[in-house]
Design a protein around this motif. Structure first.
Motif, short mmCIF file in Angstrom:
data_model
loop_
_atom_site.label_atom_id
_atom_site.label_comp_id
_atom_site.label_asym_id
_atom_site.label_seq_id
_atom_site.Cartn_x
_atom_site.Cartn_y
_atom_site.Cartn_z
N GLU A 29 3.06 10.18 -3.06
CA GLU A 29 4.40 10.45 -2.54
C GLU A 29 5.04 9.23 -1.88
O GLU A 29 6.25 9.16 -1.76
CB GLU A 29 4.35 11.60 -1.52
CG GLU A 29 4.05 12.95 -2.13
CD GLU A 29 5.19 13.50 -2.98
OE1 GLU A 29 6.36 13.29 -2.61
OE2 GLU A 29 4.90 14.12 -4.00
N ASP A 30 4.24 8.26 -1.46
CA ASP A 30 4.79 7.11 -0.75
C ASP A 30 5.39 6.06 -1.69
O ASP A 30 6.02 5.11 -1.25
CB ASP A 30 3.75 6.46 0.15
CG ASP A 30 2.58 5.85 -0.62
OD1 ASP A 30 2.60 5.83 -1.87
OD2 ASP A 30 1.64 5.38 0.05
N GLY A 31 5.21 6.21 -3.00
CA GLY A 31 5.78 5.29 -3.96
C GLY A 31 5.03 3.98 -4.13
O GLY A 31 5.42 3.15 -4.94
N ARG A 32 3.95 3.79 -3.42
CA ARG A 32 3.24 2.51 -3.49
C ARG A 32 2.42 2.33 -4.76
O ARG A 32 2.05 1.22 -5.10
CB ARG A 32 2.35 2.35 -2.25
CG ARG A 32 3.20 2.17 -1.00
CD ARG A 32 2.39 1.62 0.15
NE ARG A 32 3.27 1.30 1.25
CZ ARG A 32 3.32 1.97 2.38
NH1 ARG A 32 2.51 2.98 2.59
NH2 ARG A 32 4.17 1.61 3.33
N ALA A 33 2.12 3.44 -5.45
CA ALA A 33 1.31 3.34 -6.66
C ALA A 33 2.14 2.92 -7.87
O ALA A 33 1.60 2.64 -8.91
CB ALA A 33 0.63 4.69 -6.94
N GLY A 34 3.44 2.87 -7.73
CA GLY A 34 4.32 2.52 -8.84
C GLY A 34 5.46 3.51 -8.91
O GLY A 34 5.59 4.41 -8.10
N THR A 35 6.28 3.34 -9.90
CA THR A 35 7.44 4.21 -10.06
C THR A 35 7.10 5.40 -10.93
O THR A 35 5.94 5.61 -11.30
CB THR A 35 8.65 3.41 -10.62
OG1 THR A 35 9.83 4.21 -10.50
CG2 THR A 35 8.44 3.00 -12.07
N ASN A 36 8.10 6.19 -11.25
CA ASN A 36 7.94 7.33 -12.15
C ASN A 36 9.29 7.64 -12.76
O ASN A 36 10.33 7.23 -12.23
CB ASN A 36 7.34 8.53 -11.41
CG ASN A 36 8.19 8.95 -10.25
OD1 ASN A 36 9.25 9.53 -10.43
ND2 ASN A 36 7.75 8.63 -9.04
N PRO A 37 9.33 8.35 -13.87
CA PRO A 37 10.60 8.62 -14.54
C PRO A 37 11.62 9.34 -13.65
O PRO A 37 12.81 9.03 -13.71
CB PRO A 37 10.20 9.48 -15.74
CG PRO A 37 8.80 9.06 -16.03
CD PRO A 37 8.18 8.81 -14.67
N GLU A 38 11.17 10.26 -12.82
CA GLU A 38 12.11 11.01 -11.99
C GLU A 38 12.76 10.13 -10.92
O GLU A 38 13.95 10.25 -10.62
CB GLU A 38 11.41 12.21 -11.34
CG GLU A 38 10.93 13.23 -12.34
CD GLU A 38 9.72 12.80 -13.16
OE1 GLU A 38 9.65 13.20 -14.34
OE2 GLU A 38 8.85 12.05 -12.65
N GLU A 39 11.99 9.20 -10.37
CA GLU A 39 12.55 8.25 -9.42
C GLU A 39 13.60 7.37 -10.09
O GLU A 39 14.64 7.06 -9.51
CB GLU A 39 11.42 7.37 -8.86
CG GLU A 39 11.87 6.30 -7.89
CD GLU A 39 10.72 5.48 -7.37
OE1 GLU A 39 10.44 5.57 -6.16
OE2 GLU A 39 10.09 4.75 -8.18
N LEU A 40 13.35 7.00 -11.33
CA LEU A 40 14.30 6.18 -12.07
C LEU A 40 15.57 6.97 -12.39
O LEU A 40 16.67 6.41 -12.36
CB LEU A 40 13.66 5.62 -13.34
CG LEU A 40 12.47 4.67 -13.07
CD1 LEU A 40 11.77 4.31 -14.37
CD2 LEU A 40 12.92 3.43 -12.32
N VAL A 41 15.44 8.26 -12.69
CA VAL A 41 16.62 9.12 -12.89
C VAL A 41 17.42 9.17 -11.59
O VAL A 41 18.65 9.04 -11.60
CB VAL A 41 16.22 10.53 -13.36
CG1 VAL A 41 17.39 11.50 -13.28
CG2 VAL A 41 15.66 10.49 -14.77
#
Length: 146
Positions: free
Chosen positions: A43-55
């Motif tokens: 949940e903290d975003g430190r592992a990388g991005t994801n498609p939903e975050e990019l949307v």
């Protein structure tokens, strides 16, 4: 003439344990990591991005720019517009599905009242290309002047 933008995703390994990178033509993302962990666990975003975050990033940027153009068209000069886009995804019968997007926009705009700001934000929400592309998803919004 059509406007085209590209992004390239590369994936290595199987679905659950694999990982990949995303690179955009502009270089804003260059081999940005993404994985099942970054999508569903971290949940903290430190592992990388994801498609939903990019949307969410695309939607907040597009909507905010559309609102700036709406205001400019009304001879208003915003000093700051800030939008947080929250993408909600739920596991439904067909699989993981984006079930809603909420835009929360705050603005500093001299010479406008809150009601007119909200009205113009609604127009921008309906007209932004990303909102139109995501029309099958419910999009809610809260707008206020600072």
């Amino acid at each position: 003439m059509a406007l085209k933008r590209t992004s390239t995703a590369v994936w290595h390994g199987n679905g659950p344990k694999g990982s990949g990178t995303i690179t955009t033509l502009s270089g804003a993302l260059k081999e940005q990591p993404y994985s099942v962990n970054s999508r569903f666990t971290a949940e903290d975003g430190r592992a990388g991005t994801n498609p939903e975050e990019l949307v969410a990033a695309a939607h907040s940027a597009c909507f905010t720019m559309a609102l700036a153009f709406q205001l400019t068209g009304a001879n208003l000069e915003p000093t700051e517009l800030k939008t947080v886009a929250t993408v909600t995804m739920d596991k439904l019968e067909p699989g993981w599905t984006i079930t809603g997007i909420h835009l929360e926009v705050e603005g500093k705009v001299p010479g406008i009242d809150n009601a007119k700001f909200v009205e113009m934000a609604e127009t921008a929400k309906k007209g932004c290309p990303i909102s139109r592309a995501l029309a099958a998803t419910p999009i809610s919004m809260a707008a206020k002047l600072l």
